[in-house]
Design a protein around this motif. Structure first.
Motif, PDB file in Angstrom:
ATOM      1  N   LEU A 121       0.838  -1.202   0.000  1.00  0.00           N
ATOM      2  CA  LEU A 121       0.000   0.000   0.000  1.00  0.00           C
ATOM      3  C   LEU A 121       0.876   1.257   0.000  1.00  0.00           C
ATOM      4  O   LEU A 121       0.629   2.208  -0.756  1.00  0.00           O
ATOM      5  N   HIS A 122       1.911   1.244   0.805  1.00  0.00           N
ATOM      6  CA  HIS A 122       2.860   2.368   0.843  1.00  0.00           C
ATOM      7  C   HIS A 122       3.445   2.596  -0.557  1.00  0.00           C
ATOM      8  O   HIS A 122       3.559   3.734  -1.022  1.00  0.00           O
ATOM      9  N   ALA A 123       3.794   1.499  -1.228  1.00  0.00           N
ATOM     10  CA  ALA A 123       4.385   1.614  -2.561  1.00  0.00           C
ATOM     11  C   ALA A 123       3.376   2.170  -3.559  1.00  0.00           C
ATOM     12  O   ALA A 123       3.674   3.105  -4.316  1.00  0.00           O
ATOM     13  N   ARG A 124       2.177   1.614  -3.550  1.00  0.00           N
ATOM     14  CA  ARG A 124       1.148   2.089  -4.493  1.00  0.00           C
ATOM     15  C   ARG A 124       0.903   3.593  -4.293  1.00  0.00           C
ATOM     16  O   ARG A 124       0.833   4.353  -5.243  1.00  0.00           O
ATOM     17  N   ARG A 125       0.770   4.003  -3.026  1.00  0.00           N
ATOM     18  CA  ARG A 125       0.509   5.421  -2.737  1.00  0.00           C
ATOM     19  C   ARG A 125       1.675   6.284  -3.174  1.00  0.00           C
ATOM     20  O   ARG A 125       1.496   7.337  -3.795  1.00  0.00           O
ATOM     21  N   GLY A 126       2.892   5.826  -2.858  1.00  0.00           N
ATOM     22  CA  GLY A 126       4.075   6.606  -3.190  1.00  0.00           C
ATOM     23  C   GLY A 126       4.234   6.785  -4.694  1.00  0.00           C
ATOM     24  O   GLY A 126       4.504   7.891  -5.183  1.00  0.00           O
ATOM     25  N   PHE A 127       4.046   5.690  -5.435  1.00  0.00           N
ATOM     26  CA  PHE A 127       4.224   5.779  -6.890  1.00  0.00           C
ATOM     27  C   PHE A 127       3.091   6.583  -7.521  1.00  0.00           C
ATOM     28  O   PHE A 127       3.312   7.335  -8.471  1.00  0.00           O
ATOM     29  N   ALA A 128       1.884   6.440  -6.998  1.00  0.00           N
ATOM     30  CA  ALA A 128       0.757   7.214  -7.532  1.00  0.00           C
ATOM     31  C   ALA A 128       1.014   8.712  -7.326  1.00  0.00           C
ATOM     32  O   ALA A 128       0.756   9.528  -8.218  1.00  0.00           O
TER      33      ALA A 128
END
Ligand SMILES: Nc1ncnc2c1ncn2[C@@H]1O[C@H](COP(=O)(O)OP(=O)(O)OP(=O)(O)O)[C@@H](O)[C@H]1O
Ligand SMILES: [Mg+2]
Length: 394
Positions: A121-128
């Motif tokens: 989730l952290h990755a998805r949010r960060g990349f988004a």
């Protein structure tokens, strides 16, 4: 009588050992084992923190430190024994890494970079937030939330454990609300994402030093079955502009998260030829195994060089194509070690056995074949893998 100062840890001293760089890798699985192999060539001492001396890297001769990554005292002692700490898996609490760094031993990747690999989730949010392409996603707790997401994005949807998943465990494609409810009944935090129409899965492996110097390997095509990677073709059989885009995207991610060491970025090529980020790993990665024979410098050698702040090696290929097939445990006990005389009948076959005991579906090793054509190299690698693992070998 004044006591003499302790000898410096990585230079001076009175023996050759005093001069060898010491890299500490948390984890002692096959990635550490193959890193140890690269360390031997460079005259680097690889130390591993892992529970058992029978774990693959320790069994192969890396300096063994007994301990688990959630044991703070073990982590601190490990940090004191080496010049730099790195990892062969993601399940390492950042508290221990922070403590090691605060006590004066550099940690690469830094805990902040590692979080992108630990927490989907952290990755998805960060990349988004960086406007990088990710599937539609949201955090969910209840089947109702999954249903609302599916109303916008269509069934099926993909439920993913935020953390702790590997080899497809913690990734479930669900077709309705009841199936979603069953998955969410499992402990842990979940996110839901759109089911991407995948044409091809690829990965970009790169190495990046603490100064930002980066080398990128040719794009790798990865094939998964039941969520687990079964084979690789390097370079990927996708259009050149798409390969360039993928490499650029991986480089952007590496800079954004300040990755140091190997970074692997798993991507989907969609049916309409666009790229979507799947996940990242901040360590040597299965998709880079073909670099051992296929590239001038293996991912393991470049990982060591990167975390030590040394110049990085060439990523050019040694042959037009490298194909790798993973050796997965068959349904019945088959030990690939007993099959070597048969498999080695093909003199092109490069065999890597991880020294692990058989279990159904377990990654026991991999084989690589270099060649001029992907189909031919892949066929030879598949035959070698079947000879090593199939209940009835061909
Ligand atoms: N949003 C999605 N849409 C379609 N397929 C997906 C999606 N997310 C994941 N998959 C499929 O599931 C596989 C495993 O997903 P993911 O890489 O997130 O899991 P993992 O268990 O962490 O992986 P690994 O085996 O790399 O450790 C992917 O390689 C892909 O085949
Ligand atoms: Mg994956």
């Amino acid at each position: 009588v004044p006591s003499s100062p302790p000898p410096p840890t990585s230079a001076g001293g009175d023996g050759v050992d005093e001069r060898a760089a010491r890299v500490g890798m948390v984890g002692g699985g096959q990635l550490a084992r193959m890193t140890h192999r690269a360390a031997i060539d460079l005259g680097v001492e690889l130390h591993v923190l892992t529970p058992s001396p029978d774990d693959p890297a320790a069994a192969a001769g890396a300096s063994f430190h007994a301990g688990a990554p959630d044991d703070l005292e073990a982590m601190l002692a490990f940090g004191r024994a080496v010049d730099v700490v790195t990892l062969d898996h993601e399940l390492v609490p950042t508290a221990g890494l922070d403590a090691v760094r605060d006590a004066g031993t550099p940690v690469h990747p830094a805990p902040a970079a590692l979080r992108f690999a630990q927490d989907k989730l952290h990755a998805r949010r960060g990349f988004a937030e960086l406007d990088l392409p990710v599937p539609a996603f949201t955090a969910v707790d209840t089947p109702e939330e999954v249903e609302r997401f599916a109303a916008d994005h269509g069934w099926p949807v993909v439920l993913k454990a935020r953390a702790g998943g590997y080899d497809g465990r913690g990734v479930e494609v669900v077709h309705d609300r009841d199936a979603a409810a069953q998955v969410l009944a499992h402990p842990g935090a979940w996110l839901v994402e759109a089911n991407v129409a995948i044409q091809t899965e690829i990965a970009v492996v790169l190495a990046r030093g603490p100064d930002g110097a980066t080398v990128v390997y040719p794009v790798v095509e990865t094939v998964q079955r039941d969520g687990i990677c079964i084979e690789l073709v390097m370079p990927a059989r996708i259009a050149e502009p798409l390969q360039q885009q993928a490499r650029t995207l991986a480089d952007q991610i590496a800079q954004a998260i300040d990755a140091v060491g190997i970074l692997a970025v798993e991507l989907f090529v969609t049916d309409d030829q666009t790229l979507v980020i799947n996940e990242v790993a901040t360590r040597p990665h299965n998709s880079g195994h073909a670099t051992i024979e296929g590239s001038v410098t293996s991912q393991f050698s470049n990982h060591l060089r990167a975390v030590l702040g040394w110049p990085l090696g060439l990523t050019a290929m040694r042959a037009p194509v490298a194909a790798t097939v993973n050796l997965l445990g068959a349904d019945q006990p088959v030990d690939p070690r007993t099959r070597l005389p048969l498999a080695l009948r093909d003199p092109r076959l490069h065999v890597h056995l991880y020294g692990k005991d058989w279990r159904p579906g377990r990654k026991l090793g991999h084989v690589t074949v270099l060649g001029d054509h992907p189909d031919e190299a892949l066929a030879a690698a598949r035959l070698g893998a079947a000879r090593l693992t199939a209940v009835t070998p061909p």
